[in-house]
Design a protein around this motif. Structure first.
Motif, PDB file in Angstrom:
ATOM      1  N   ASN A 178      12.096  90.645 132.047  1.00 20.59           N
ATOM      2  CA  ASN A 178      12.246  90.195 133.439  1.00 20.59           C
ATOM      3  C   ASN A 178      13.077  88.920 133.517  1.00 20.59           C
ATOM      4  O   ASN A 178      13.896  88.761 134.421  1.00 20.59           O
TER       5      ASN A 178
ATOM      6  N   THR B 166       7.882  93.405 138.263  1.00 22.08           N
ATOM      7  CA  THR B 166       8.950  92.508 138.715  1.00 22.08           C
ATOM      8  C   THR B 166       8.698  91.917 140.093  1.00 22.08           C
ATOM      9  O   THR B 166       8.834  90.714 140.299  1.00 22.08           O
TER      10      THR B 166
ATOM     11  N   PHE C  99       7.661  86.383 139.304  1.00 19.56           N
ATOM     12  CA  PHE C  99       7.622  87.839 139.161  1.00 19.56           C
ATOM     13  C   PHE C  99       6.245  88.346 139.564  1.00 19.56           C
ATOM     14  O   PHE C  99       5.281  87.576 139.624  1.00 19.56           O
TER      15      PHE C  99
END
Length: 374
Positions: free
Chosen positions: A49, A156, A223
């Motif tokens: 990520n 995410t 995230f």
């Protein structure tokens, strides 16, 4: 540490680019349309990520099974140990998609999956009635393709293109991960000059600077996994500190110019937010007046497409000017993204290579002119 079956999602045409990024990080991968699969721990969820420049999202594949009727779908979803994943107050929106499958009604697929999870959690947590859904969000996804269902958790949140540095949107800018994807389709690695002569809000130049300086594109944002109650939140802090320690100085110049001073101010603000304002030379200049003493680099641009007739004529006039001014700079590899099929004719040269892509829903071509190195 527990290992998960993970996958990255991306825009059409960028599978090979994301695959190369993941392999460069040391992962063994498997590629499908729109997805690249790999295995990893929580540490890898953080790392991908934080560092993937060209992907949209990182998801955990929870379960995969065949489903041609709603009873099977319900039972398979119910059979999963949801209490392991979702606390009792979890907010868990379910997004559904069905393609070429008997279960083709997406609203029905979503509601059956949601109902199965709710029923299981009520049983597991010994609740009566409803679940509060007042806690952290766990975005779930059901995707059925050719009767094979996949249930996933999105780690995410907002798509990875939302880096967090772009506050102003001059015109219709490229998404950040799309811009990074275009750069990854060139040999650019920061060791040679890069020029964007129609920079707009600066996305291509900023993404180039992030690549050149080894700045993690996820540096400025949170995230979805940051709010999962079972996730080790120290991992994100550690990865971020490590990433910041790996930033390096710029080796070669990045030039970004545009005819419009007001749009350049937006580009500068975005570059400032990304911490690379000092690394990009911004200049107000029309393409027809552009000159440079630099050699052996990359020119990359996303010129206007001109969808309306009058705009179309001015766009093609611009392509002619680009050909007159930029084509003679033959020590540069040159890359241009446009939806205009007459681009090569207007530019005055046939591309070495042309790659079909989609910028959102718009079919575009990435024209590549390879250099004569000096």
């Amino acid at each position: 540490m527990k290992e998960y079956q993970l996958y990255a999602t991306m825009g059409a045409g960028f599978e090979s680019v994301v695959n190369k990024e993941l392999q460069g990080m040391g992962y063994q991968t498997k590629v499908e349309n729109g997805r690249v699969f790999f295995k990893g721990t929580q540490e890898d969820i953080v790392k991908t990520n934080l560092w993937l420049r060209t992907a949209d999202r990182i998801k955990i594949l929870l379960k995969e099974f065949r489903a041609t009727d709603f009873d099977t779908l319900f039972n398979e979803v119910y059979d999963y140990n949801w209490a392991d994943l979702l606390p009792v107050d979890a907010k868990f929106p379910v997004q559904g998609r069905a393609v070429k499958s008997k279960l083709h009604s997406e609203p029905d697929v979503q509601s059956i999956v949601k109902k199965a999870i709710v029923n299981k959690m009520i049983d597991q947590y010994h609740r009566r009635g409803f679940l509060p859904e007042t806690g952290s969000e766990y975005p779930l996804d059901v995707h059925i393709y050719k009767n094979v269902a996949r249930i996933s958790l999105d780690t995410t949140g907002a798509s990875l293109f939302k880096r967090g540095y772009r506050v102003e949107h001059g015109g219709a800018p490229l998404k950040e991960n799309f811009a990074a994807g275009l750069l990854k389709l060139t040999p650019y690695n920061g060791t040679h000059p890069l020029i964007d002569p129609m920079t707009g809000s600066g996305t291509l130049a900023i993404e180039a600077a992030l690549i050149a300086k080894n700045i993690a594109p996820g540096t400025w944002r949170e995230f979805a996994f940051d709010n999962f109650d079972w996730f080790n939140h120290d991992l994100h802090k550690i990865a971020l500190e490590k990433a910041k320690a790996e930033v390096k100085p710029l080796d070669a110049p990045i030039l970004a110019s545009d005819i419009d001073q007001s749009v350049l101010e937006i580009a500068k603000l975005n570059a400032h937010n990304a911490g690379v304002l000092q690394d990009i030379r911004f200049k107000q200049v029309a393409v027809k007046d552009f000159t440079t003493d630099l050699e052996n680099g990359i020119i990359i641009a996303n010129p206007p497409y001109g969808k309306r007739l009058k705009d179309h004529e001015s766009a093609e006039e611009l392509y002619k000017q680009m050909g007159e001014v930029l084509r003679p700079l033959d020590s540069f590899s040159q890359y241009y993204l446009t939806a205009d099929p007459n681009f090569e004719k207007c530019f005055g040269a046939k591309a070495t290579k042309k790659r079909k892509l989609f910028n959102g829903n718009l079919r575009v071509d990435f024209y590549q002119y390879w250099a004569n190195r000096r």
